[in-house]
Design a protein around this motif. Structure first.
Motif, short mmCIF file in Angstrom:
data_model
loop_
_atom_site.label_atom_id
_atom_site.label_comp_id
_atom_site.label_asym_id
_atom_site.label_seq_id
_atom_site.Cartn_x
_atom_site.Cartn_y
_atom_site.Cartn_z
N SER A 185 0.81 -1.21 0.00
CA SER A 185 0.00 0.00 0.00
C SER A 185 0.85 1.26 0.00
O SER A 185 1.89 1.33 0.65
CB SER A 185 -0.92 0.01 1.22
OG SER A 185 -1.86 -1.03 1.16
N HIS B 38 -8.17 2.98 -0.34
CA HIS B 38 -8.81 2.67 -1.62
C HIS B 38 -9.76 3.79 -2.06
O HIS B 38 -10.66 3.57 -2.87
CB HIS B 38 -9.56 1.34 -1.53
CG HIS B 38 -8.68 0.16 -1.31
ND1 HIS B 38 -8.12 -0.14 -0.08
CD2 HIS B 38 -8.22 -0.79 -2.16
CE1 HIS B 38 -7.38 -1.23 -0.19
NE2 HIS B 38 -7.42 -1.64 -1.44
N VAL C 185 -13.83 -2.95 1.33
CA VAL C 185 -12.74 -3.45 0.50
C VAL C 185 -12.79 -4.97 0.57
O VAL C 185 -12.74 -5.55 1.66
CB VAL C 185 -11.38 -2.93 0.98
CG1 VAL C 185 -10.26 -3.49 0.11
CG2 VAL C 185 -11.35 -1.41 0.97
N ASP D 100 -10.06 -5.46 -4.32
CA ASP D 100 -8.59 -5.43 -4.28
C ASP D 100 -8.05 -6.80 -4.69
O ASP D 100 -8.33 -7.81 -4.06
CB ASP D 100 -8.14 -5.08 -2.85
CG ASP D 100 -6.65 -4.89 -2.73
OD1 ASP D 100 -5.90 -5.77 -3.20
OD2 ASP D 100 -6.23 -3.87 -2.17
#
Length: 545
Positions: free
Chosen positions: A7, A83, A107, A157
């Motif tokens: 990330s 996100h 997510v 994701d």
């Protein structure tokens, strides 16, 4: 809790520890030319971010949890924030100023192709929008969590789909899952003596699926090929079934349906696997710098390289404005630097244009191809600067997004856009976009610096990559961005160039797609969308205007 090791920070690019700062000389030049104040504009603290509560219905949340497991169904603030969009200027500006209101409601992290199929089935039945999320590197609004007409949206994701599925060493192909990031893919291939050779500026975080979904181009694509040229096969999940296309090196069995997946930006389906051409790891890499007296001479040299089929794997030409800023950022000082500048002035290259060229392959291949390229560069009145310049470029080739973060912290509006056109229209396009950006921003009272380079070359033409910067208008930055983007896009369309060469369409370019593919082309895309995604849950608001 850290979401995952791949990330990026929510307010910028990558790892802030990678920032290298801006040399004082370069910062002084920017302050003077842009009229910057000394006011800093750092991002707000995470607690100050505004985010609406998750609107995902409990029944849908439970059904999704049943598919992926409780550890891979996330509705916490951290996961949603990471996100909440991509990495365009508007994306970053909104979050830096405290706006994460439209973060996804959840997510979801599938672990397999079958998981993706099951998630899409749940979302189609429950009426939940789905935004596929790879590395989150889109700079055109491609991963904005747009709900459209739906009450909730999830970010799908794909980071758990990170396997190298298979390698065919004899055929030089490899099948990879969509969530593999660029460095991971290269490491796994390198262990087998192979390389993909795809190195966009987003390389450190972008994924295989993202490359395919956006028809990516890398810094060495002149030699290795654009990503769409590397695709042999693709596997894509849609709400109405699986699209599996992988039938060998070439086929005449009707239209190439791989194009439904490649470039589809998650609007038509979710890419889960891609089979790609790979190459042996190069034994040698050589990068070097050249200088031309002006942009026209440099572009003529690049055209010759492409049309005489002796183009290096990496070839990029900066115009006079970008070269000037590049030299300032290089921060070269001292008597040696002054002497070199004096020599360049004496030879007529003081206001010149920088070219970076690079060759990769076997020793014999690099030697022969470099010799052929060099002959053209010399005949075109290029001045060789040596390998040191090329190595400096290679060392900093992925630093651009970090530099943008530094500039935004200092009150600079900075953005990029790219396009491509035939050689016969390239200079007209260069001037038209430069003028449009300069006029649009100057009218707002913020005269810009507009820079450009040719990033990829073909026998028929080349791509232009613009970077522009101005003093940010506090509180009006999005209007400032919109004025510049609209002016440049209209200039591109008026010149007959493509609205995007490798950044894809997303939300930013969707209004201009009909100018490129026509009304019938839009109708064809809508028909395919209706067949594959009849409920319209996939990535609303992207690609199709």
């Amino acid at each position: 809790m850290t979401f995952n090791s791949a990330s990026m920070v929510w307010h910028g690019w990558g790892d802030p520890a990678r920032r290298t700062g801006i040399p004082p000389k370069a910062m002084a030049m920017l302050r003077k030319e842009l009229g910057l104040s000394a006011t800093s504009t750092p991002p707000v603290g995470e607690p100050a971010l505004r985010m609406r509560p998750s609107a995902l219905p409990d029944t849908a949340a439970q059904r999704l949890t049943d598919v992926v497991g409780p550890d891979n169904m996330r509705t916490d603030r951290e996961a949603r924030l990471l996100h909440a969009g991509g990495k365009s200027y508007p994306d970053l500006l909104r979050r830096r100023t405290g706006d994460a209101v439209d973060a996804p409601d959840a997510v979801v992290l599938p672990g397999s192709h079958d998981d993706v199929v099951a998630v899409l089935a749940v979302c189609a039945e429950e009426g939940i929008a789905v935004v596929p999320f790879g590395g989150g590197t889109s700079v055109v609004g491609g991963v904005e969590p747009v709900r459209g007409r739906f009450p909730a949206v999830i970010a799908l994701d794909l980071s758990r789909l990170d396997r190298l599925v298979s390698v065919d060493r004899e055929s030089l192909t490899a099948t990879m899952q969509a969530g593999l990031r660029g460095p991971q893919a290269e490491e796994l291939l390198n262990q087998r003596g192979l390389t993909l050779g795809h190195f966009p500026q987003s390389y450190e975080h972008a994924t295989i699926g993202g490359y395919a979904a956006t028809r990516s181009a890398g810094q060495a694509s002149t030699g290795y090929g654009r990503f769409d040229e590397l695709v042999v096969g693709v596997r894509m999940a849609t709400p109405t079934g699986e699209l599996l296309l992988d039938h060998g090196p070439a086929s005449a069995a009707g239209p190439d349906l791989r194009a439904i997946a490649v470039g589809s930006e998650g609007v038509l389906g979710i890419i889960t696997e891609v089979t790609l051409h790979v190459r042996p790891t190069p034994d040698r890499k050589v990068y070097e710098g050249w200088l031309f007296r002006n942009f026209h001479d440099g572009a003529t040299a690049l055209r010759r390289l492409a049309q005489e089929r002796v183009a290096p794997d990496v070839v990029r030409l900066s115009d006079e404005h970008e070269t000037r800023v590049t030299m300032a950022l290089a921060n070269r000082t001292g008597s040696k630097a002054r002497l070199e500048s004096a020599v360049l002035r004496a030879r007529g290259y003081a206001e010149g244009c920088l070219v970076i060229v690079g060759w990769e392959g076997t020793d014999n291949s690099v030697r022969a191809r470099r010799k052929a390229s060099t002959a053209v560069l010399k005949e075109s009145r290029g001045l060789r600067l040596g390998e040191g310049v090329g190595e400096a470029w290679e060392h900093g080739r992925f630093n651009g997004p970090y530099l943008r973060d530094e500039l935004m912290d200092r009150g600079v509006f900075v953005e990029t856009l790219e396009t491509a056109a035939p050689w016969s229209k390239l200079h007209e396009l260069h001037q038209a976009v430069r003028t449009a950006l300069n006029d649009a921003l100057t009218l707002r009272g913020t005269p810009p610096i507009v820079m450009c380079h040719i990033s990829h070359v073909y026998e028929s033409g080349g791509s232009l990559y613009f970077t522009f910067a101005a003093a940010a208008q506090q509180g009006q930055e999005l209007d400032q961005w919109r004025a510049a983007k609209t002016a440049a896009s209209k200039a591109i369309v008026a010149t007959g160039a493509t609205i995007t060469h490798h950044h894809a369409v997303g939300t930013d370019h969707a209004p201009y797609l009909s100018a490129e593919v026509g009304d019938l082309g839009i109708d064809i895309l809508k028909a395919v969308k209706a067949r594959l995604d009849p409920t319209g849950i996939l990535n609303p608001g992207k690609l199709i205007p």
